[in-house]
Write a protein that holds these residues in place. Structure first.
Motif, PDB file in Angstrom:
ATOM      1  N   GLY A  47      47.184  21.335  39.876  1.00 14.95           N
ATOM      2  CA  GLY A  47      45.904  20.650  39.996  1.00 14.95           C
ATOM      3  C   GLY A  47      44.724  21.602  39.985  1.00 14.95           C
ATOM      4  O   GLY A  47      43.646  21.256  39.484  1.00 14.95           O
ATOM      5  N   ASP A  48      44.919  22.811  40.531  1.00 11.63           N
ATOM      6  CA  ASP A  48      43.792  23.739  40.606  1.00 11.63           C
ATOM      7  C   ASP A  48      43.425  24.288  39.236  1.00 11.63           C
ATOM      8  O   ASP A  48      42.269  24.238  38.821  1.00 11.63           O
ATOM      9  CB  ASP A  48      44.124  24.878  41.583  1.00 11.63           C
ATOM     10  CG  ASP A  48      42.901  25.726  41.913  1.00 11.63           C
ATOM     11  OD1 ASP A  48      41.765  25.191  41.892  1.00 11.63           O
ATOM     12  OD2 ASP A  48      43.066  26.924  42.210  1.00 11.63           O
ATOM     13  N   THR A  49      44.416  24.799  38.510  1.00 11.64           N
ATOM     14  CA  THR A  49      44.086  25.388  37.203  1.00 11.64           C
ATOM     15  C   THR A  49      43.567  24.307  36.246  1.00 11.64           C
ATOM     16  O   THR A  49      42.600  24.522  35.507  1.00 11.64           O
ATOM     17  CB  THR A  49      45.298  26.173  36.625  1.00 11.64           C
ATOM     18  OG1 THR A  49      44.854  27.018  35.571  1.00 11.64           O
ATOM     19  CG2 THR A  49      46.403  25.256  36.108  1.00 11.64           C
ATOM     20  N   LEU A  50      44.169  23.108  36.279  1.00  9.29           N
ATOM     21  CA  LEU A  50      43.697  22.026  35.393  1.00  9.29           C
ATOM     22  C   LEU A  50      42.331  21.519  35.847  1.00  9.29           C
ATOM     23  O   LEU A  50      41.462  21.226  35.026  1.00  9.29           O
ATOM     24  CB  LEU A  50      44.709  20.878  35.367  1.00  9.29           C
ATOM     25  CG  LEU A  50      46.054  21.185  34.698  1.00  9.29           C
ATOM     26  CD1 LEU A  50      47.035  20.046  34.932  1.00  9.29           C
ATOM     27  CD2 LEU A  50      45.893  21.445  33.200  1.00  9.29           C
ATOM     28  N   GLY A  51      42.140  21.418  37.162  1.00  8.94           N
ATOM     29  CA  GLY A  51      40.842  20.989  37.688  1.00  8.94           C
ATOM     30  C   GLY A  51      39.745  21.946  37.256  1.00  8.94           C
ATOM     31  O   GLY A  51      38.668  21.527  36.818  1.00  8.94           O
ATOM     32  N   CYS A  52      40.024  23.249  37.352  1.00  2.60           N
ATOM     33  CA  CYS A  52      39.070  24.272  36.893  1.00  2.60           C
ATOM     34  C   CYS A  52      38.781  24.111  35.413  1.00  2.60           C
ATOM     35  O   CYS A  52      37.625  24.119  34.984  1.00  2.60           O
ATOM     36  CB  CYS A  52      39.666  25.675  37.052  1.00  2.60           C
ATOM     37  SG  CYS A  52      39.698  26.318  38.707  1.00  2.60           S
ATOM     38  N   LEU A  57      41.484  28.855  29.525  1.00  2.00           N
ATOM     39  CA  LEU A  57      42.944  28.948  29.672  1.00  2.00           C
ATOM     40  C   LEU A  57      43.377  28.508  31.065  1.00  2.00           C
ATOM     41  O   LEU A  57      42.724  28.809  32.060  1.00  2.00           O
ATOM     42  CB  LEU A  57      43.404  30.394  29.472  1.00  2.00           C
ATOM     43  CG  LEU A  57      43.034  31.063  28.157  1.00  2.00           C
ATOM     44  CD1 LEU A  57      43.603  32.491  28.138  1.00  2.00           C
ATOM     45  CD2 LEU A  57      43.566  30.263  26.982  1.00  2.00           C
ATOM     46  N   THR A  58      44.519  27.821  31.104  1.00  2.00           N
ATOM     47  CA  THR A  58      45.139  27.439  32.374  1.00  2.00           C
ATOM     48  C   THR A  58      46.503  28.120  32.451  1.00  2.00           C
ATOM     49  O   THR A  58      47.044  28.535  31.418  1.00  2.00           O
ATOM     50  CB  THR A  58      45.332  25.914  32.444  1.00  2.00           C
ATOM     51  OG1 THR A  58      46.085  25.488  31.295  1.00  2.00           O
ATOM     52  CG2 THR A  58      43.986  25.197  32.454  1.00  2.00           C
ATOM     53  N   HIS A  59      47.045  28.238  33.664  1.00  2.00           N
ATOM     54  CA  HIS A  59      48.326  28.951  33.753  1.00  2.00           C
ATOM     55  C   HIS A  59      49.510  28.061  33.366  1.00  2.00           C
ATOM     56  O   HIS A  59      49.395  26.832  33.301  1.00  2.00           O
ATOM     57  CB  HIS A  59      48.514  29.608  35.121  1.00  2.00           C
ATOM     58  CG  HIS A  59      48.557  28.683  36.296  1.00  2.00           C
ATOM     59  ND1 HIS A  59      49.569  27.789  36.513  1.00  2.00           N
ATOM     60  CD2 HIS A  59      47.698  28.538  37.344  1.00  2.00           C
ATOM     61  CE1 HIS A  59      49.354  27.150  37.642  1.00  2.00           C
ATOM     62  NE2 HIS A  59      48.213  27.562  38.163  1.00  2.00           N
TER      63      HIS A  59
END
Ligand SMILES: [Mn+2]
Length: 311
Positions: free
Chosen positions: A26-31, A19-21
């Protein structure tokens, strides 16, 4: 939990959703995509759940295989609170199995939780995790992680940047990430719509607390007039804090008729997270957010009054 325990849990699972927020950065999608690539490299089924996908981040999907499967395990990345799940909240709020994050204010109450608030980006944690998983850091993975680290540190300029941040970035460069292209696209490229928005934005700027605070606002009407999407508003939160003498910069983004997303950026040890907690939000020392409802004038005066007392 230790990172080794996180690694062991993931190794024992398959059919994993990440899950992404909401309004993903860029951070949540990169993760999300780095972890997805890592899990797929280990022969597992995995996919990333997003509530939207800004065009400028499309390249993060490179190399990700579309897989059909019944989910068995759910991981959240870079998500500090269930409310930040946005449109996905109802479906996922009770079924998260593992939470990986770098927000000190993380309040997701589950057993399997790994939060390292010394990490400048959640992508730093994902980097350490996938090394522990014996994943080969491919160019695609490196591009995802570098993007998250560069964007959450404002291209290595914010005070959250550490020696470890640079060391990880160096490893990602060794793995072949397109750092110059990523930085150009993230930091040195503005659409014409964005330039027009910034022009209008400066008209909304007001100072308070004898010039130690500044507030700007983006309304839906402004977006509509300029025919732009919320993609083009990313990063505007940085603008009020750039002004000399401003300790607290507040950006108010209208989300619906009487609903606003507020981003607070601070200088000189003013705790943005504590300030946002007064309005039910939270975040980091120098960057935090909250949601407020009401008409704009009352939202603005509540924020300014609270900020004047706080500064
Ligand atoms: Mn982050």
């Amino acid at each position: 939990m230790t990172l080794t325990e996180v690694c062991n849990i993931l190794k024992s699972k398959n059919n994993i959703e990440i899950l992404t927020h909401a309004s993903p950065d860029g951070d949540t999608l990169g993760c999300g995509f780095a972890l997805c690539l890592a899990l797929q490299q280990q022969g597992k089924n995995a996919r990333v759940i997003t509530d939207s996908m800004p065009k400028k981040f499309e390249y993060l999907k490179n190399g990700v295989k579309e897989q059909n499967f019944q989910r068995e395990f759910v991981v959240s990345t870079d998500i500090a609170a269930l409310s930040l799940l946005g449109a996905n909240a109802e479906e996922y709020k009770d079924i998260i199995d593992l939470c990986i994050d770098h927000h000190g204010s993380n309040n997701i109450e589950i057993e399997n939780k790994y939060v390292d608030s010394t990490a400048a980006a959640a992508c730093e944690i994902i980097y350490s995790l996938i090394c522990e998983m014996d994943v080969t850091v491919t160019k695609d993975i490196a591009n995802c992680l570098y993007t998250g680290i560069a964007t959450d540190t404002g291209c290595f300029r914010f005070s959250n940047t550490t020696a470890k941040t640079h060391a990880i970035a160096a490893e990602l460069m060794n793995a072949g990430c397109d750092f110059a292209l990523i930085n150009k696209n993230m930091f040195d490229t503005k659409s014409k719509e964005r330039m027009a928005l910034e022009h209008d934005l400066y008209d909304t700027m007001e100072y308070f607390a004898q010039g130690r605070g500044a507030i700007i606002c983006v309304t839906l009407e402004m977006l509509e007039k300029l025919n732009i999407t919320s993609d083009d508003t990313e990063g505007i939160e940085a603008i009020p804090r750039m002004i000399e003498g401003v300790l607290m910069g507040i950006t108010v983004k209208q989300k619906a008729e009487n609903s606003y997303k507020v981003s607070v950026r601070t200088n000189d040890g003013i705790n943005a997270s504590d300030f946002c907690k007064k309005f039910g939000g939270g975040g980091h020392m120098a960057a935090a957010g909250c949601k407020i409802t009401g008409d704009y004038e009352s939202v603005k005066s509540r924020l300014i009054k609270a900020a004047e007392e706080f500064i």
